[in-house]
Design a protein around this motif. Structure first.
Motif, PDB file in Angstrom:
ATOM      1  N   LEU C 150      23.905  29.342  -2.586  1.00 40.92           N
ATOM      2  CA  LEU C 150      22.586  29.865  -2.289  1.00 40.92           C
ATOM      3  C   LEU C 150      22.532  30.663  -0.992  1.00 40.92           C
ATOM      4  O   LEU C 150      21.913  31.724  -0.912  1.00 40.92           O
ATOM      5  CB  LEU C 150      21.601  28.689  -2.220  1.00 40.92           C
ATOM      6  N   GLY C 151      23.190  30.167   0.043  1.00 43.62           N
ATOM      7  CA  GLY C 151      23.120  30.815   1.351  1.00 43.62           C
ATOM      8  C   GLY C 151      23.595  32.264   1.292  1.00 43.62           C
ATOM      9  O   GLY C 151      23.026  33.147   1.946  1.00 43.62           O
ATOM     10  N   ARG C 155      21.231  35.955   1.616  1.00 41.66           N
ATOM     11  CA  ARG C 155      21.557  37.099   2.471  1.00 41.66           C
ATOM     12  C   ARG C 155      21.801  38.349   1.658  1.00 41.66           C
ATOM     13  O   ARG C 155      21.496  39.456   2.083  1.00 41.66           O
ATOM     14  CB  ARG C 155      22.755  36.755   3.352  1.00 41.66           C
ATOM     15  N   ARG C 160      20.377  43.807  -0.029  1.00 39.25           N
ATOM     16  CA  ARG C 160      19.991  44.699  -1.121  1.00 39.25           C
ATOM     17  C   ARG C 160      18.666  45.389  -0.798  1.00 39.25           C
ATOM     18  O   ARG C 160      18.483  46.568  -1.088  1.00 39.25           O
ATOM     19  CB  ARG C 160      19.875  43.893  -2.406  1.00 39.25           C
ATOM     20  N   ALA C 176      15.390  30.411   4.246  1.00 41.10           N
ATOM     21  CA  ALA C 176      15.475  29.127   3.554  1.00 41.10           C
ATOM     22  C   ALA C 176      16.868  28.945   2.986  1.00 41.10           C
ATOM     23  O   ALA C 176      17.457  29.882   2.449  1.00 41.10           O
ATOM     24  CB  ALA C 176      14.442  29.071   2.443  1.00 41.10           C
ATOM     25  N   GLY C 177      17.410  27.770   3.135  1.00 37.63           N
ATOM     26  CA  GLY C 177      18.719  27.497   2.561  1.00 37.63           C
ATOM     27  C   GLY C 177      19.862  27.841   3.504  1.00 37.63           C
ATOM     28  O   GLY C 177      21.020  27.643   3.165  1.00 37.63           O
ATOM     29  N   LEU C 178      19.547  28.370   4.674  1.00 34.66           N
ATOM     30  CA  LEU C 178      20.599  28.617   5.664  1.00 34.66           C
ATOM     31  C   LEU C 178      20.539  27.510   6.710  1.00 34.66           C
ATOM     32  O   LEU C 178      19.460  27.006   7.025  1.00 34.66           O
ATOM     33  CB  LEU C 178      20.364  29.960   6.346  1.00 34.66           C
ATOM     34  N   GLU C 182      23.062  29.764  11.022  1.00 35.43           N
ATOM     35  CA  GLU C 182      23.008  30.929  10.145  1.00 35.43           C
ATOM     36  C   GLU C 182      21.615  31.528  10.141  1.00 35.43           C
ATOM     37  O   GLU C 182      21.445  32.743  10.168  1.00 35.43           O
ATOM     38  CB  GLU C 182      23.394  30.516   8.727  1.00 35.43           C
TER      39      GLU C 182
ATOM     40  N   ASN E  37      27.145  27.108   4.643  1.00 32.65           N
ATOM     41  CA  ASN E  37      27.025  27.595   3.267  1.00 32.65           C
ATOM     42  C   ASN E  37      28.372  27.601   2.596  1.00 32.65           C
ATOM     43  O   ASN E  37      29.358  28.056   3.168  1.00 32.65           O
ATOM     44  CB  ASN E  37      26.496  29.025   3.253  1.00 32.65           C
ATOM     45  N   GLU E 160      19.085  19.799  -0.378  1.00 33.35           N
ATOM     46  CA  GLU E 160      18.164  20.700   0.313  1.00 33.35           C
ATOM     47  C   GLU E 160      16.719  20.231   0.177  1.00 33.35           C
ATOM     48  O   GLU E 160      15.886  20.906  -0.420  1.00 33.35           O
ATOM     49  CB  GLU E 160      18.274  22.130  -0.245  1.00 33.35           C
ATOM     50  N   LEU E 163      14.028  22.653   1.599  1.00 29.04           N
ATOM     51  CA  LEU E 163      14.104  24.064   1.239  1.00 29.04           C
ATOM     52  C   LEU E 163      12.747  24.570   0.736  1.00 29.04           C
ATOM     53  O   LEU E 163      12.191  24.072  -0.231  1.00 29.04           O
ATOM     54  CB  LEU E 163      15.146  24.262   0.131  1.00 29.04           C
ATOM     55  N   GLN E 192      20.018  21.416   5.584  1.00 33.11           N
ATOM     56  CA  GLN E 192      20.473  22.503   6.451  1.00 33.11           C
ATOM     57  C   GLN E 192      20.044  22.284   7.898  1.00 33.11           C
ATOM     58  O   GLN E 192      20.732  22.685   8.820  1.00 33.11           O
ATOM     59  CB  GLN E 192      19.911  23.852   5.952  1.00 33.11           C
TER      60      GLN E 192
END
Ligand SMILES: Nc1ncnc2c1ncn2[C@@H]1O[C@H](COP(=O)(O)OP(=O)(O)OP(=O)(O)O)[C@@H](O)[C@H]1O
Ligand SMILES: Nc1ncnc2c1ncn2[C@@H]1O[C@H](COP(=O)(O)OP(=O)(O)OP(=O)(O)O)[C@@H](O)[C@H]1O
Ligand SMILES: [Mg+2]
Ligand SMILES: [Mg+2]
Lengths: 286, 359, 247, 281, 237
Positions: C150-151, C155, C160, C176-178, C182, E37, E160, E163, E192
């Motif tokens: 996900l991380g 990004r 993109r 979110a998810g980092l 990060e 990650n 998570e 999240l 995280q």
């Protein structure tokens, strides 16, 4: 009077569509596979039904053998054909299914001959007159079977925990396993039930027409695809309604616009019109 | 080479496979009979059979293969109109004689002077149907149930053309498609129309269920069909409902004519089921081809063609003579189902009525 | 400074639910605006309405005073919007690099004619690599995205969006998810981009990063406007605290 | 080359155009179509009717190509509303409607079809070359499309429409372009077919034919032009090669379709990548 | 010992993404799983739930070896999962998602459990007929947790947790975790936010590229939180 009679004839026709299409929609609902070879099981059952009945003189035995065999063959097809290609793009299963169906048709022809089979003395042909309408016993049975079987199914699928569980395997088989629903067992069960339904339809149609041919599945195979889309893919109740509606529309259409569009085209004209207005089918995709 | 090859294309697979099977038996019987009687021009006759799936695109390479690779001297179609019409063009272009056994499309013989047809045109048979109903049976209020393909359509055209001449009023016409097996709606309407007779085109696999349904719903008017019904299978499917159904066809089951009687007996021995119109027509076509070679004393295509055009021969389906277009003129045999068997009903021999087109 | 993007009187309904009710907001040229609010407040819906993915019951949306409410999504994007998705949506059949390359070629697929006539992909490849480096995922360029955690995908979304060279960057929970390191690195990167003149609207629940890099906050609650202004001050408002922080 | 080989090769050429054209729509742009034969039919009928009016071949072919393309765009426009399986079923409906309408109209020859289509006026061999030139052009065109940016855009549409849209891609016009290109090529194939058989009937352009074309694409490996061409040649030739087992031919055909999808779902092009070790698409 | 994982390797196809892991999880404890990650945290969780191929080693649960059990057998023994990306049944309603969560429990229990879930996340009660796929990001997370709670788990594995949640909801979730933990539920958390994880857990394990780089009690870790932080960032320097 004529209208009532046309309506009833439409319901009879629609009932045969419904029983086939519901199996298909269940399977579609479960695996997102357009299972064309479903119609092959319909044909298989019709052949078995006629052969066994002719051999042993018992229609009930014929029905039992036909439904059990088709159900099992359905499960085997799932296991050997679809399971390995489930996570491929949908056209893969579609083409595989079409290939399988062609091969099945040919096998029937090679095994049972090209001429088709008939009951040596067709059962359930006695005529009952209700309010001046002549109906054969097999026609009445077709409608009743349809309503009863599908009523039960719709209730299971929509209202019971088992049904909700079935549907969960559709969205995410891996996760449903993580909540104690065995996706494999669900699939076996659905293939068995769906194929057994096709078998019931096969025997009923054999009774209605007294003719079983290798190609008899062709029309149901694609028409039921149209129906399950109309009924909202995966929706049992919607499929029932769509089938009956189509049966009735065809009945009237054959008589009143038959020289403009033929029966099969009527079905698809109806389909295309509905989808243009409502791109998701008549009913909510369950 | 010590054999002479005749090419045959038939639908062995696909929806028309049953007719392909009968065709094959018919042709094989003819070849067997001819070879047992000493062959043609002192050579054995050999059949080359290919499957065309009753598909017009398939029959083109098939025809080319028969001509180019197998070097057949005559082509025979044991197939439906579509594939026959497209193969006819190929044979014509290659100038190899070609006989259509039972395909009824009017344009087949118009492909050219190498193309012949040994059966009736659909129109001709339709006209005969009108006479059968209007004159012989004397029924006037008629419903038509028409099969929606080239066969049914051309029958209907012929029927309508002559209906008025025999005093017939066509009350209504309903159409159905080749794939239909359930006819509830049409039957309900026919019942409401209450006709004196029903002219229903179709094949055994549509007519069987149709007539069962008509009778079950209490429609008792006589049903008149055509050669598409011809065969025992129809009676098997329709059961008791088949009783009294009359058809126009080219094979008379009660015939005393030796060619026909003999054919009926031999066919059942070979095939294991009773003779039908399809097999008889192919049988006839192969016999004609052989006879033409004998007459021409040659396997030169041009000479065979000429011989065919001049032929006059008794075959299982009657006396065969071709007109300038390559069409045949022969009597129509009306057959009726009695006690579960086809039997003689009447004959139509009115030359004007049965005259095929010349151009 | 003039508003580069404005949305007035936005009302969005889903069946019976009113997800946004008469919400208005604007972003100034070069501003870094963070959109915060409780879960389900309608933040994502607001960005999706601006980009035309969600059809509003009522709204007037303008870019540089040009009315765009009636335009289809792709036309709005071409006017300079770019959106990253909260639920990542990479092109699954492509590699990481191809995802960004395709975006970088936005000019070449503007219309059919151009897309037929243009053949070379090399300059887009170069651009794409630069963007991947910017968000620290260049080493994954040749991996199919289906195997990426996900991380990385988060990004990739940002890269993109940058690749279509927007004027306004709309980010839906990019952090979110980092993990914290990060997240702050990516936040730095985003801040840097914005300081170079990119107008940025960011939805984010990571408050410490939000407070660190935003010029202004805009708070939604339950589909309605709640507050906006200087980050520190907004966060002091008791309504915001109860709705969002729960204390 | 005997007449048999020539006619066979001509058929192969026509099917190559058809398969490649469907591959543009389904393989490149991801829009499953179960009604491609209808456009094949529109081309064939246009050419048949016009040629009988005395139009010269190049004009009729152009007309066949454009009529199929125009109707393709119209169908495409209406189909834009539906996706995936719904689209597949709608296009299947189109296939049935085409046959259903044509067979009822005397103008189109009804059930009898149209016969007596004028000759192309070439030798069979010359006509074969003529067809093969078009087949080559279609292959080249399709190869070019794949390599150009339009192919990249098609990939994106096929992969995820929503995402492509948020990157500024005008999904509609790309889908329509795919439809237009694919259906007009099918129309051309139809025209060539009409001159080849000089006799056409509605049934030829029915659902079964659509499935046959789709099978060629799927067996070849959806999206891979060369795979598709290879599969087309294979599938058209197969019934011919196996003529000697007449009775089992279709069985074999069904088994092949089924077998390839079951054991090599990515199609025969998978073998190619396997052989060359070339992983790039 | 609730879970004992020894010499454990798992991965996809030829790729191994967790290497030789040894981990013991005490009954009633909270274990935090940390790492950058792609370190392999989610893979570990999914392997324990039975969705990732175990290449080597064993998982012993309550004294019973479950290494080769199916996911269904694991959940029926009490191992529940809140997966990464939530993996809700998107086309089904909130209610139906919860029903599936309670598939293995008795119907009555399922009823009371559902009420408990609505107590914790009232918004889910309001959205009960809505399709899970159309919930907001945070609502989806709540549903995913609620669904896992419906199984009456003994071990809850959350990938998570925070999240996409707003601070308030995160607090609520951690409160829930604490509460569940105080009711003797064993919890494994992938998180995280290092700070949060250290606060909530008794023990932590830190991964890097599939290898265990640090393991110990969170009190220990808190003292050296800078070390852990730098470990987490290692890959990027
Ligand atoms: N397609 C839809 N159908 C029905 N309701 C929807 C739909 N999309 C969003 N909603 C509802 O609208 C509300 C706002 O959703 P939105 O996704 O905008 O929230 P959000 O502010 O982004 O929340 P989060 O921070 O949790 O992502 C939610 O309650 C959600 O359930
Ligand atoms: N389905 C899969 N197939 C192949 N490789 C995968 C798959 N899922 C994950 N991986 C790989 O496994 C490795 C570990 O991934 P995992 O998702 O476990 O990391 P993570 O620690 O959870 O990361 P994050 O914090 O981003 O969620 C990564 O290199 C990833 O690319
Ligand atoms: Mg959101
Ligand atoms: Mg993870």
């Amino acid at each position: 009077m004529l209208f009532i009679e046309l309506f009833i004839q439409g319901l009879i026709q629609g009932s045969t569509y419904a029983i086939i299409a519901v199996g298909l929609t269940l399977i579609y609902g479960l695996l997102r596979v357009l299972h064309v070879a479903h119609a092959g099981l319909f044909t298989l059952a019709a052949y078995l039904g006629v052969t066994v009945t002719n051999q042993f003189g018992s229609l009930s035995l014929g029905i039992v053998v036909a439904t059990l065999t088709s159900g099992i063959v359905g499960v085997v097809i799932y296991r050997l054909v679809y399971e390995p290609i489930l996570n491929k793009p949908p056209y893969v299963a579609l083409i595989a299914s079409i290939g399988l169906y062609i091969a099945m048709e040919e096998l029937f022809r090679l095994i049972f001959g090209p001429f088709g089979l008939s009951f040596s003395s067709a059962p359930l042909q006695n005529v009952v007159v209700i309010f001046g309408i002549h109906l054969r016993a097999c026609q009445i049975i077709t409608v009743i079977t349809n309503v009863v079987l599908l009523g039960i199914l719709a209730w299971i699928a929509q209202k019971t925990r088992v049904g909700i569980g079935w549907r969960a395997t559709v969205d995410d088989p891996e996760m449903s396993a993580s909540f104690g629903i065995d996706p494999i067992r669900v699939r076996y069960l659905v293939f068995f039930v769906g194929s057994a339904l096709a078998a019931v339809a096969g025997v009923l149609v054999a009774l209605l027409t007294n003719l079983v041919e290798p190609t008899m599945g062709a029309v149901p195979s694609y028409k039921s695809l149209a129906i399950i889309v109309l009924g909202g893919l995966g929706n049992v109740f919607g499929t029932l309604i769509a089938s009956l509606a189509l049966g009735v529309i065809e009945a009237f259409g054959t008589i009143y616009i038959g020289d403009f569009l033929d029966r099969d085209a009527i079905a698809f004209a109806f389909l295309v019109v509905v989808l243009m207005i409502k791109p998701t089918g008549l009913f909510k995709s369950r | 080479d010590d054999t002479i090859k005749i090419g045959l294309h038939v639908p062995l697979t696909g929806f028309a496979a049953s007719d392909g099977k009968s065709s094959t038996f018919g042709a094989e019987l003819a070849v067997k009979q001819i070879n047992e009687a000493g062959g043609v021009l002192d050579k054995k006759l050999e059949l080359v059979i290919y499957d065309d799936q009753a598909n017009p695109s398939q029959s083109i390479p098939v025809a080319n293969k028969l001509i180019g690779q197998d070097r057949v001297v005559v082509g025979v179609s044991g197939s439906y109109s579509g594939p026959t019409r497209s193969a006819a063009g190929v044979f014509q272009e290659a100038q190899i004689p070609y006989l259509s056994a039972y395909a009824i499309h009017p344009d087949i013989t118009r492909a050219g002077n190498y193309v012949f047809r040994t059966s009736f045109l659909g129109e001709v048979q339709g006209r005969a149907g009108a006479k059968l109903i209007g004159e012989i049976m004397d029924k006037k209020r008629v419903i038509m149930i028409t099969l929606k393909n080239d066969f049914g359509k051309s029958l209907a055209a012929g029927f309508k053309e002559k209906a008025a001449d025999f005093g017939i009023t066509i009350v209504n016409e309903y159409e159905y498609s080749m794939k239909d097996r359930q006819f509830g709606a049409i039957v309900a309407k026919v019942k409401a129309d209450n006709p004196e007779a029903i002219y229903a085109s179709g094949y055994y696999f549509t007519a069987g269920p149709l007539i069962s349904e008509l009778r079950a719903s209490g429609v008792n008017a006589p049903v008149i069909g055509q050669e598409g019904y011809d065969g025992s299978k129809f009676i098997e499917i329709a059961g008791k409902a088949a009783e009294g159904v009359i058809i126009t066809t080219s094979l008379d089951r009660d015939s005393k004519v030796p060619e026909t009687a003999n054919y009926i007996a031999e066919f059942e021995k070979l095939a294991g089921y009773p003779a039908d119109m399809v097999s008889a027509s192919v049988h006839t076509a192969v016999k004609i081809a052989a006879q033409a070679m004998e007459n021409a004393k040659s396997t030169d295509p041009v000479k065979i063609r000429d011989a065919i055009s001049r032929i006059s021969m008794k075959a299982s389906t009657g006396t065969i003579e071709f007109n300038a277009l390559g069409e045949v003129q022969k009597n129509v045999q009306n057959q009726i189902v009695r006690d579960g068997k086809w039997h003689h009903h009447s004959v139509i021999d009115d030359p004007e009525l049965l005259a095929p087109p010349e151009k | 400074m003039a508003a580069i993007l404005s949305a007035e009187a936005v009302t969005v309904r889903f069946g019976g639910i009113t997800a946004l009710k008469d919400v208005s907001f604007e972003v100034k040229q070069g501003e870094f605006l963070s959109l915060i609010g409780p879960n389900g407040a309608g933040k994502t819906t607001l960005l999706k309405t601006i980009t035309g993915i969600v059809k509003p019951a009522n709204a007037s949306i303008k870019i540089n005073d040009r009315e765009i409410t009636k335009l289809p999504t792709h036309s709005r994007i071409r006017l300079g919007l770019a959106l990253t998705h909260q639920i990542v949506s990479p092109f699954k059949s492509m590699t990481v690099l191809q995802n960004v390359m395709f975006a970088a070629g936005y000019k070449k697929v503007r219309n059919i004619g151009l897309s037929i006539l243009n053949f070379s992909r090399s300059s887009e490849k170069k651009d794409a690599m630069a963007f991947l480096e910017m968000v620290d995922i260049a080493q994954y360029k040749n991996f199919p995205v289906s195997t990426m955690p996900l991380g990385i995908l988060k990004r990739l979304e940002v890269a993109r969006a940058l690749a279509i060279k927007p004027k306004i960057l709309l980010l839906d929970e990019p952090l979110a998810g980092l993990n914290s390191q990060e997240a702050s690195r990516l936040a730095d990167t985003i801040k840097l981009i914005s300081q170079n003149g990119m107008t940025t609207v960011m939805i984010e629940h990571n408050l410490s990063e939000v407070l660190r890099i935003s010029d202004r906050l805009y708070v939604l609650d339950n589909g309605k406007y709640l507050a906006s202004g200087n980050p520190k001050e907004v966060m002091k408002q008791p309504e915001v605290r109860t709705a969002y922080l729960g204390s | 080359m005997g007449p048999y080989e020539i006619s066979l090769a001509t058929g192969v050429g026509i099917y190559v155009i058809l398969a490649v054209s469907l591959n543009l729509i389904t393989g490149y742009c991801g829009q499953i179509s179960l009604g491609h034969a209808a456009f094949f039919g529109i081309g064939a009928y246009t050419v048949a009717l016009l040629s009988k009016l005395g139009w010269p071949m190049y004009l009729t072919l152009a007309a066949g190509l454009s009529s199929a393309g125009i109707i393709g765009v119209i169908i495409g426009l209406t189909s834009l509303r539906v996706k995936e399986d719904f689209l597949a079923i709608v296009t299947m409906g189109v296939a049935f409607l085409f046959v259903g309408i044509v067979r009822q109209q005397e103008f189109f020859g009804g059930e009898m079809g149209i016969s007596g289509i004028p000759s192309h006026g070439m030798t069979k061999f010359a006509y074969l070359c003529f067809v093969l030139v078009f087949a080559m052009l279609s292959i080249l065109f399709s190869w070019y499309v794949k390599k150009a940016w339009i192919g990249f855009a098609f990939d994106a549409v096929a992969d995820d429409e929503g995402t492509a849209r948020t990157l500024g891609l005008d999904i509609k016009s790309y889908k329509l372009t795919a439809f237009a290109m694919g259906t007009s090529m099918a129309g051309l194939a139809g025209g060539l077919y009409a001159y080849y058989t000089r006799f056409i009937v509605p049934e030829t352009f029915g659902f079964i034919e659509s499935i046959t074309i789709l099978s060629m694409v799927a067996v070849g490996g959806i999206g891979s032009t060369f795979g598709v061409v290879f599969a087309t040649v294979l599938l058209v030739m197969m019934p011919e090669v196996f003529r000697f087992i007449n009775d089992y031919k279709l069985l074999l055909y069904g088994a092949l379709l089924f077998g390839v999808m079951r054991f090599k779902p990515e199609g025969l092009s998978g073998f190619y990548t396997l052989l060359t070790g070339n992983k790039e698409k | 010992m609730m879970l004992k994982i020894s010499n454990f390797c798992c991965g996809y196809g030829n790729m191994q993404v967790v290497n030789h892991l040894d981990l013991e999880v005490k009954k009633g404890s909270v274990t935090g799983i940390l790492g950058a990650n792609g370190a392999g945290k989610s893979s570990l969780i999914m392997a324990i739930a039975g969705h990732v191929e175990i290449k080597n080693g064993s998982i012993v649960y309550n004294g019973e070896d479950i290494t080769s059990c199916t996911p269904m057998e694991r959940v029926s023994r009490g191992i529940a999962l809140v997966p990464e990306g939530r993996r809700l049944f998107k086309s089904m309603s909130v209610y139906e998602n919860l029903i599936i969560g309670g598939y293995i429990t008795r119907k009555k229990d399922s009823q009371t459990n559902m009420e408990k879930v609505f107590d914790i996340f009232p918004i889910l009660g309001e959205r009960i007929r809505q399709n899970a796929g159309s919930l907001s990001g945070g609502e989806q997370q709540m549903l995913a947790i609620g669904r896992a709670l419906m199984t009456d788990p003994k071990v809850l594995m959350v990938d998570e947790l925070s999240l996409g949640l707003m601070p308030k909801a995160i607090d609520i979730c951690y409160e829930v975790i604490e509460k569940l933990n105080s009711l003797d539920m064993t919890i494994m958390l992938v998180e995280q936010s290092t700070k949060r994880a250290l606060q909530a857990s008794d023990n932590v394990i830190v991964f890097e590229s599939g290898n265990t780089v640090w393991k110990g009690s969170s009190n220990e870790a808190k003292k050296s939180s800078e070390i852990i932080d730098s470990m987490l960032g290692l890959r990027n320097h």
